[in-house]
Design an enzyme around this catalytic site. Structure first.
Site, PDB file in Angstrom:
ATOM      1  N   HIS A 138      -6.542  -1.873  11.463  1.00 17.94           N
ATOM      2  CA  HIS A 138      -5.898  -2.278  10.217  1.00 17.94           C
ATOM      3  C   HIS A 138      -6.672  -3.438   9.579  1.00 17.94           C
ATOM      4  O   HIS A 138      -6.972  -4.429  10.243  1.00 17.94           O
ATOM      5  CB  HIS A 138      -4.463  -2.710  10.515  1.00 17.94           C
ATOM      6  CG  HIS A 138      -3.670  -3.075   9.304  1.00 17.94           C
ATOM      7  ND1 HIS A 138      -3.574  -2.270   8.192  1.00 17.94           N
ATOM      8  CD2 HIS A 138      -2.926  -4.179   9.021  1.00 17.94           C
ATOM      9  CE1 HIS A 138      -2.810  -2.861   7.285  1.00 17.94           C
ATOM     10  NE2 HIS A 138      -2.411  -4.013   7.768  1.00 17.94           N
TER      11      HIS A 138
ATOM     12  N   CYS B  12      -5.375   0.227   3.473  1.00 26.00           N
ATOM     13  CA  CYS B  12      -5.476  -1.204   3.807  1.00 26.00           C
ATOM     14  C   CYS B  12      -6.900  -1.719   3.632  1.00 26.00           C
ATOM     15  O   CYS B  12      -7.114  -2.853   3.188  1.00 26.00           O
ATOM     16  CB  CYS B  12      -5.002  -1.439   5.235  1.00 26.00           C
ATOM     17  SG  CYS B  12      -5.911  -0.483   6.470  1.00 26.00           S
TER      18      CYS B  12
ATOM     19  N   GLN C  82       0.825  -1.211   0.000  1.00 23.51           N
ATOM     20  CA  GLN C  82       0.000   0.000   0.000  1.00 23.51           C
ATOM     21  C   GLN C  82       0.859   1.261   0.000  1.00 23.51           C
ATOM     22  O   GLN C  82       0.326   2.361  -0.094  1.00 23.51           O
ATOM     23  CB  GLN C  82      -0.968  -0.015   1.177  1.00 23.51           C
ATOM     24  CG  GLN C  82      -0.309  -0.013   2.539  1.00 23.51           C
ATOM     25  CD  GLN C  82      -1.312  -0.178   3.676  1.00 23.51           C
ATOM     26  OE1 GLN C  82      -1.794  -1.270   3.962  1.00 23.51           O
ATOM     27  NE2 GLN C  82      -1.616   0.928   4.358  1.00 23.51           N
TER      28      GLN C  82
END
Lengths: 214, 75
Positions: free
Chosen positions: A162, A25, A19
């Protein structure tokens, strides 16, 4: 349940991506799940556009952050076709949403489910077998320094920050673990993957679990 | 965007080394994960969080537990 299962062995998981300096994410995890669900249907495994989700999922903030659930709602509601990555490549920054004609080939989301599987990780494993790789949101603060092995400590549930993709599990050893694809490149962790202990909701891995069908 | 300097990188790296020592010397018997220098070692934790940990959580309904009923005795 089998003792070990990994969708990578079925050749339906795309390569780990990076990323870069983009907080996307959430989009990488969702696109990864769509790619796999598409391949599980017997279609060719295609690398789909993360940038399209970053730019077009209007309730999210692109590289500034977002929620897999918002992205899935958007994909499902609009029936947008995710185009190939080569068509709409990743730039690691926000851009204007590009629209494609209805004749453009791509993959749309037929349905999705989202559940809390805490204390039910065997059920989560069944969902993985049934639907394909699962989008999960974890507490990944200590993952900054992770090199390998099975993560069992130094993170908590209820602190999710995340989004990643669970592709399999392994219960053959002393400590059963989830196989988790990250989006920080192949040089991070175990060839871009993390191993997270199963059965104790480590890092909140079972708190927010989504599956996609295409 | 974070203003980087060699001094700042070095300070972040030193802090990372201290953190690795802590993470690798946990009191639990069953520790199997290992931590060390990687591409993020030049970032302070707050920088790392600000750049990479940008997913917002959502509250999901609990997966309904299947109700198992005993099978009655049948011939």
């Amino acid at each position: 349940l089998p003792l070990r299962f990994d969708w990578r062995d079925k050749h339906v998981v795309t390569q780990v991506r990076s990323q870069q300096m983009c907080g996307g994410c959430w989009a990488f995890s969702v696109v990864g799940a769509v790619e796999s669900a598409h391949a599980i249907q017997g279609e060719p495994l295609e690398v789909l556009s993360v940038q399209q989700v970053l730019d077009c999922s209007y309730k999210d903030d692109g590289c500034g952050g977002g929620s897999p659930l918002n992205a899935l709602r958007w994909l499902n509601k609009t029936q947008v076709k995710l185009v190939e990555d080569s068509e709409y490549p990743f730039k690691a920054q926000n851009g204007l949403c590009r629209y494609f004609s209805s004749s453009q080939s791509g993959v749309s989301v037929k349905d999705y489910t989202s559940h809390d599987f805490s204390e039910q990780e065997d059920e989560m494993a069944r969902a993985l077998l049934t639907f394909g790789p699962l989008v999960v949101v974890v507490d990944a603060v200590s993952w900054q320094d992770y090199l390998g092995g099975i993560i069992q400590h130094h993170c908590s549930s209820g602190e999710a920050n995340h989004a990643v993709l669970v592709t399999g599990f392994d219960k053959t050893g002393r400590i059963p673990y989830w196989i988790v694809r990250n989006s920080w490149g192949r040089s991070w962790g175990v060839d871009g993957y993390a191993h997270v202990k199963m059965g104790s909701n480590i890092c909140g891995i079972a708190d927010s679990v989504s599956a996609v069908s295409v | 965007t974070w203003s980087r300097s060699r001094g700042r990188d070095a300070a972040a790296f030193r802090e990372s080394l201290r953190r690795h020592r802590f993470l690798n010397s946990s009191p639990w018997e069953n520790t199997t994960a290992f931590y060390g220098v990687n591409q993020f070692s030049y970032l302070f934790p707050e920088e790392f969080k600000a750049i990479y940990l940008r997913s917002k959580p959502a509250m999901f309904p609990r997966q309904p537990t299947e109700m198992y009923k005993p099978i009655p005795n049948v011939p």
